[in-house]
Design a protein around this motif. Sequence first.
Motif, mmCIF file in Angstrom:
data_model
loop_
_atom_site.group_PDB
_atom_site.id
_atom_site.type_symbol
_atom_site.label_atom_id
_atom_site.label_comp_id
_atom_site.label_asym_id
_atom_site.label_seq_id
_atom_site.Cartn_x
_atom_site.Cartn_y
_atom_site.Cartn_z
ATOM 1 N N ALA A 1 5.099 13.338 -8.097
ATOM 2 C CA ALA A 1 5.397 14.703 -8.546
ATOM 3 C C ALA A 1 5.727 15.603 -7.360
ATOM 4 C CB ALA A 1 4.221 15.256 -9.335
ATOM 5 N N GLU A 2 4.965 15.456 -6.273
ATOM 6 C CA GLU A 2 5.231 16.271 -5.082
ATOM 7 C C GLU A 2 6.593 15.946 -4.471
ATOM 8 O OE1 GLU A 2 3.596 18.842 -3.686
ATOM 9 O OE2 GLU A 2 2.216 18.784 -5.374
ATOM 10 N N LEU A 3 6.911 14.662 -4.397
ATOM 11 C CA LEU A 3 8.221 14.274 -3.849
ATOM 12 C C LEU A 3 9.356 14.789 -4.720
ATOM 13 C CD1 LEU A 3 7.532 10.614 -2.669
ATOM 14 C CD2 LEU A 3 7.927 12.617 -1.240
ATOM 15 N N GLN A 4 9.193 14.723 -6.033
ATOM 16 C CA GLN A 4 10.216 15.242 -6.938
ATOM 17 C C GLN A 4 10.367 16.749 -6.775
ATOM 18 O OE1 GLN A 4 9.247 13.931 -10.873
ATOM 19 N NE2 GLN A 4 9.890 11.815 -10.463
ATOM 20 N N ALA A 5 9.256 17.447 -6.583
ATOM 21 C CA ALA A 5 9.314 18.898 -6.383
ATOM 22 C C ALA A 5 10.029 19.241 -5.085
ATOM 23 C CB ALA A 5 7.901 19.478 -6.391
ATOM 24 N N ILE A 6 9.767 18.472 -4.047
ATOM 25 C CA ILE A 6 10.441 18.714 -2.754
ATOM 26 C C ILE A 6 11.940 18.496 -2.884
ATOM 27 C CG2 ILE A 6 10.714 17.804 -0.411
ATOM 28 C CD1 ILE A 6 7.670 17.276 -0.454
ATOM 29 N N VAL A 7 12.326 17.409 -3.552
ATOM 30 C CA VAL A 7 13.765 17.130 -3.739
ATOM 31 C C VAL A 7 14.408 18.212 -4.595
ATOM 32 C CG1 VAL A 7 15.388 15.497 -4.750
ATOM 33 C CG2 VAL A 7 13.511 14.655 -3.359
ATOM 34 N N LYS A 8 13.728 18.636 -5.635
ATOM 35 C CA LYS A 8 14.283 19.672 -6.511
ATOM 36 C C LYS A 8 14.466 20.979 -5.756
ATOM 37 C CE LYS A 8 13.725 22.001 -10.855
ATOM 38 N NZ LYS A 8 12.912 22.333 -12.001
ATOM 39 N N ARG A 9 13.481 21.351 -4.945
ATOM 40 C CA ARG A 9 13.628 22.585 -4.148
ATOM 41 C C ARG A 9 14.771 22.453 -3.158
ATOM 42 N NH1 ARG A 9 7.457 23.333 -2.878
ATOM 43 N NH2 ARG A 9 8.031 21.459 -1.790
ATOM 44 N N ALA A 10 14.950 21.287 -2.582
ATOM 45 C CA ALA A 10 16.033 21.087 -1.618
ATOM 46 C C ALA A 10 17.406 21.180 -2.310
ATOM 47 C CB ALA A 10 15.880 19.743 -0.926
ATOM 48 N N LEU A 11 17.491 20.625 -3.505
ATOM 49 C CA LEU A 11 18.770 20.667 -4.224
ATOM 50 C C LEU A 11 19.071 22.039 -4.796
ATOM 51 C CD1 LEU A 11 18.637 17.246 -6.086
ATOM 52 C CD2 LEU A 11 19.988 17.834 -4.072
ATOM 53 N N ASP A 12 18.031 22.795 -5.139
ATOM 54 C CA ASP A 12 18.225 24.123 -5.696
ATOM 55 C C ASP A 12 18.381 25.209 -4.639
ATOM 56 O OD1 ASP A 12 18.100 23.101 -8.230
ATOM 57 O OD2 ASP A 12 15.966 23.610 -8.529
ATOM 58 N N ALA A 13 18.190 24.880 -3.381
ATOM 59 C CA ALA A 13 18.264 25.872 -2.314
ATOM 60 C C ALA A 13 19.684 26.411 -2.187
ATOM 61 C CB ALA A 13 17.810 25.265 -0.995
ATOM 62 N N ARG A 14 19.760 27.678 -1.972
ATOM 63 C CA ARG A 14 21.077 28.311 -1.783
ATOM 64 C C ARG A 14 21.232 28.698 -0.321
ATOM 65 N NH1 ARG A 14 21.661 32.135 -7.086
ATOM 66 N NH2 ARG A 14 21.332 30.442 -8.563
ATOM 67 N N MET A 15 22.417 28.556 0.145
ATOM 68 C CA MET A 15 22.687 28.906 1.542
ATOM 69 C C MET A 15 23.177 30.318 1.647
ATOM 70 S SD MET A 15 24.388 25.603 3.132
ATOM 71 C CE MET A 15 23.580 24.047 3.104
ATOM 72 N N VAL B 1 0.836 -1.205 0.000
ATOM 73 C CA VAL B 1 0.000 0.000 0.000
ATOM 74 C C VAL B 1 0.870 1.253 0.000
ATOM 75 C CG1 VAL B 1 -1.644 1.344 1.378
ATOM 76 C CG2 VAL B 1 -1.993 -1.110 1.057
ATOM 77 N N LEU B 2 1.900 1.266 0.812
ATOM 78 C CA LEU B 2 2.805 2.418 0.856
ATOM 79 C C LEU B 2 3.502 2.619 -0.481
ATOM 80 C CD1 LEU B 2 4.008 4.626 2.651
ATOM 81 C CD2 LEU B 2 5.804 3.014 3.284
ATOM 82 N N TYR B 3 3.932 1.543 -1.118
ATOM 83 C CA TYR B 3 4.575 1.635 -2.430
ATOM 84 C C TYR B 3 3.619 2.215 -3.469
ATOM 85 C CZ TYR B 3 6.762 0.225 -6.804
ATOM 86 O OH TYR B 3 7.291 0.214 -8.066
ATOM 87 N N LYS B 4 2.384 1.746 -3.452
ATOM 88 C CA LYS B 4 1.391 2.246 -4.409
ATOM 89 C C LYS B 4 1.127 3.731 -4.201
ATOM 90 C CE LYS B 4 0.233 -1.384 -6.795
ATOM 91 N NZ LYS B 4 0.369 -1.469 -8.231
ATOM 92 N N VAL B 5 1.067 4.157 -2.950
ATOM 93 C CA VAL B 5 0.821 5.570 -2.661
ATOM 94 C C VAL B 5 2.002 6.425 -3.100
ATOM 95 C CG1 VAL B 5 0.568 7.240 -0.772
ATOM 96 C CG2 VAL B 5 -0.821 5.167 -0.807
ATOM 97 N N VAL B 6 3.210 5.981 -2.782
ATOM 98 C CA VAL B 6 4.401 6.774 -3.087
ATOM 99 C C VAL B 6 4.649 6.836 -4.595
ATOM 100 C CG1 VAL B 6 6.917 6.842 -2.819
ATOM 101 C CG2 VAL B 6 5.472 6.430 -0.852
ATOM 102 N N THR B 7 4.332 5.782 -5.323
ATOM 103 C CA THR B 7 4.590 5.776 -6.760
ATOM 104 C C THR B 7 3.411 6.306 -7.578
ATOM 105 O OG1 THR B 7 3.865 3.473 -6.925
ATOM 106 C CG2 THR B 7 6.229 3.873 -6.643
ATOM 107 N N SER B 8 2.356 6.747 -6.917
ATOM 108 C CA SER B 8 1.245 7.337 -7.670
ATOM 109 C C SER B 8 1.706 8.666 -8.274
ATOM 110 C CB SER B 8 0.026 7.540 -6.775
ATOM 111 O OG SER B 8 0.291 8.531 -5.809
ATOM 112 N N GLY B 9 1.037 9.093 -9.304
ATOM 113 C CA GLY B 9 1.463 10.276 -10.046
ATOM 114 C C GLY B 9 1.568 11.536 -9.217
ATOM 115 N N GLN B 10 0.547 11.850 -8.475
ATOM 116 C CA GLN B 10 0.519 13.102 -7.713
ATOM 117 C C GLN B 10 1.574 13.101 -6.605
ATOM 118 O OE1 GLN B 10 -3.271 14.004 -6.015
ATOM 119 N NE2 GLN B 10 -2.656 16.011 -5.287
ATOM 120 N N VAL B 11 1.669 12.010 -5.865
ATOM 121 C CA VAL B 11 2.647 11.935 -4.768
ATOM 122 C C VAL B 11 4.066 11.948 -5.328
ATOM 123 C CG1 VAL B 11 3.483 10.525 -2.854
ATOM 124 C CG2 VAL B 11 1.040 10.770 -3.244
#
Length: 69
Positions: A55-69, A43-53
């Motif tokens: 996309a949100e996880l990818q956006a969070i990672v992208k914002r974290a990697l693009d953050a400037r200190m 169930v957790l795998y299905k939720v995490v690999t769903s399209g909306q989730v």
Amino acid sequence: MYKVVRARLRALVCGVWAARRDSGMVTSEYAMGIVAAVAFAVVLYKVVTSGQVSAELQAIVKRALDARM
């Protein structure tokens, strides 16, 4: 007095042996625990690999990697 001591000793020993026989899980309990864990993982795998989730996880990672200190 001997009978009282003997009865108490027997109760103590039988109580300890009964506790030892009932300690731990039996194989069926392990099997049910494993089935429940696998079901939760699916169930957790299905939720995490769903399209909306995803996309949100990818956006969070992208914002974290693009953050400037």
